[in-house]
Design a protein around this motif. Structure first.
Motif, PDB file in Angstrom:
ATOM      1  N   SER A  36       0.825  -1.187   0.000  1.00 19.12           N
ATOM      2  CA  SER A  36       0.000   0.000   0.000  1.00 19.12           C
ATOM      3  C   SER A  36       0.860   1.238   0.000  1.00 19.12           C
ATOM      4  N   ALA A  37       2.156   1.096   0.496  1.00 21.21           N
ATOM      5  CA  ALA A  37       3.073   2.205   0.434  1.00 21.21           C
ATOM      6  C   ALA A  37       3.383   2.541  -0.973  1.00 21.21           C
ATOM      7  N   LEU A  61       1.298   2.350  -3.043  1.00 14.98           N
ATOM      8  CA  LEU A  61       1.094   3.517  -3.720  1.00 14.98           C
ATOM      9  C   LEU A  61      -0.221   3.755  -4.366  1.00 14.98           C
ATOM     10  N   LEU A  62      -0.726   3.207  -5.319  1.00 10.01           N
ATOM     11  CA  LEU A  62      -1.312   3.951  -6.402  1.00 10.01           C
ATOM     12  C   LEU A  62      -2.440   3.157  -7.007  1.00 10.01           C
ATOM     13  N   ALA A  63      -3.457   3.532  -7.309  1.00 11.80           N
ATOM     14  CA  ALA A  63      -4.499   3.940  -6.480  1.00 11.80           C
ATOM     15  C   ALA A  63      -5.815   3.862  -7.186  1.00 11.80           C
ATOM     16  N   ASP A  93      -3.563  10.171  -2.021  1.00 14.70           N
ATOM     17  CA  ASP A  93      -4.013   8.849  -1.579  1.00 14.70           C
ATOM     18  C   ASP A  93      -3.806   8.720  -0.073  1.00 14.70           C
ATOM     19  N   ASN A  99      -1.338   6.101   1.119  1.00 13.93           N
ATOM     20  CA  ASN A  99       0.082   6.294   0.849  1.00 13.93           C
ATOM     21  C   ASN A  99       0.751   6.858   2.100  1.00 13.93           C
ATOM     22  N   SER A 135      -6.592   4.019  -1.880  1.00 18.25           N
ATOM     23  CA  SER A 135      -6.275   2.948  -2.820  1.00 18.25           C
ATOM     24  C   SER A 135      -6.544   1.565  -2.253  1.00 18.25           C
ATOM     25  N   GLY A 169       2.361  11.733  -5.529  1.00 14.74           N
ATOM     26  CA  GLY A 169       2.853  10.542  -4.852  1.00 14.74           C
ATOM     27  C   GLY A 169       3.238   9.379  -5.727  1.00 14.74           C
ATOM     28  N   TRP A 174       7.063   3.772   4.175  1.00 24.67           N
ATOM     29  CA  TRP A 174       6.276   2.951   5.097  1.00 24.67           C
ATOM     30  C   TRP A 174       7.012   2.822   6.427  1.00 24.67           C
TER      31      TRP A 174
END
Length: 275
Positions: free
Chosen positions: A20-21, A23-25, A44, A47, A75, A107, A200
């Motif tokens: 999830s770090a 990212l995107l989304a 997000d 993020n 996300s 991000g 993270w």
């Protein structure tokens, strides 16, 4: 926290990270862009760099004499048809959709040279340099070879770190599905070192302080530049020009480093970054 056994080792080179770090989304649709003088930023909440993304957006808008408006998405609650190569299949189509809803999508971690930019999208000047780091309860110096000599190494499934192991060294590799499992395995002593996404880890340590040793990695795909994305058709838009000019100005005045703490402000052009 960690799985009892190792997972099957992935062999293909990853696209965007599965954490999830990364990212995107998911797309969060909003009714059009804001009025003139406002730059609309998609961010997000999943993020770990959300506070930094929003701080940069506000600093850019202030420098440009604009107002920052935010479309906040999550996300982790994304729906996807699975057609793309990103986590949950979201990356390309979702970011293209977000580019229609916001002036800039914040991000996005970009490879040196920008090889992972989604089709039809372009990137702003980078505002943060970050990446994967080694974290352990003991010494993590000595580079990747030193980490191998120290003991087993934990990595996140489908992250670039999974490509660092050869047939001769893969017995030291332990793969986990989530950053929580990976970090927990290191704390529990299941692995000596974890190779983990720095944003993270920073977020985790800010919420749950712990005495650990951290070292940056000089490995392929370990260092990334965080940028904002926008449609290629918007490259001459006021919002994009204001963003890039503001980042240039904040960098020249040495203000950007203060805005992006505890992350590093880029000091080189993206195309010349060494892997």
């Amino acid at each position: 926290m960690a799985p009892k056994g190792d997972l099957t080792r992935p062999r293909k080179r990853p696209g965007i990270f599965s954490s999830s770090a990364a990212l995107l989304a998911a797309a969060l649709f909003c009714p059009g862009l804001a009025h003139a003088g406002t730059i609309t930023f998609c961010v997000d909440k999943a993020n770990p760099m959300l506070p930094t993304d929003m701080a940069v957006a506000r600093a850019v808008a202030q420098k440009a004499g604009d107002v920052a408006a935010f479309v906040v998405r999550d996300s982790t609650k994304a729906d996807s048809d699975g057609d793309d190569d990103g986590p949950k299949g979201e990356t390309q189509k979702t970011l293209q959709a977000l580019g229609k809803q916001c002036d800039l999508v914040m991000g996005f971690p970009m490879e040196a040279g920008g090889g992972n930019i989604p089709e039809g999208m372009s990137a702003t000047r980078p505002y943060v340099r970050t990446g994967f780091v080694a974290v352990g309860q003991g010494d993590v110096s000595g580079g990747f070879a030193g980490l191998l000599r120290a003991g087993n190494i934990g990595v996140l499934n489908m992250s670039p770190a999974t490509t660092y192991f050869t047939v001769a060294t893969m017995s030291h590799e332990h793969v986990y599905f989530t950053n929580e499992q990976l970090y927990g395995a290191m704390l529990d002593g299941e692995v000596k070192t974890a190779l983990i996404w720095k944003p993270w880890l920073n977020q985790q340590l800010s919420m749950h302080p712990h005495s650990v040793h951290v070292a940056e990695l000089s490995m392929p795909y370990a260092n990334w530049n965080v940028v904002a994305l926008y449609p290629q058709t918007a490259q001459d838009s006021r919002a994009v020009k204001d963003f890039n000019e503001a980042i240039t100005s904040l960098t020249a005045s040495h203000q950007l480093g203060g805005v992006v703490k505890p992350y590093d402000a880029p000091v080189k052009s993206v195309s010349k970054l060494e892997e």
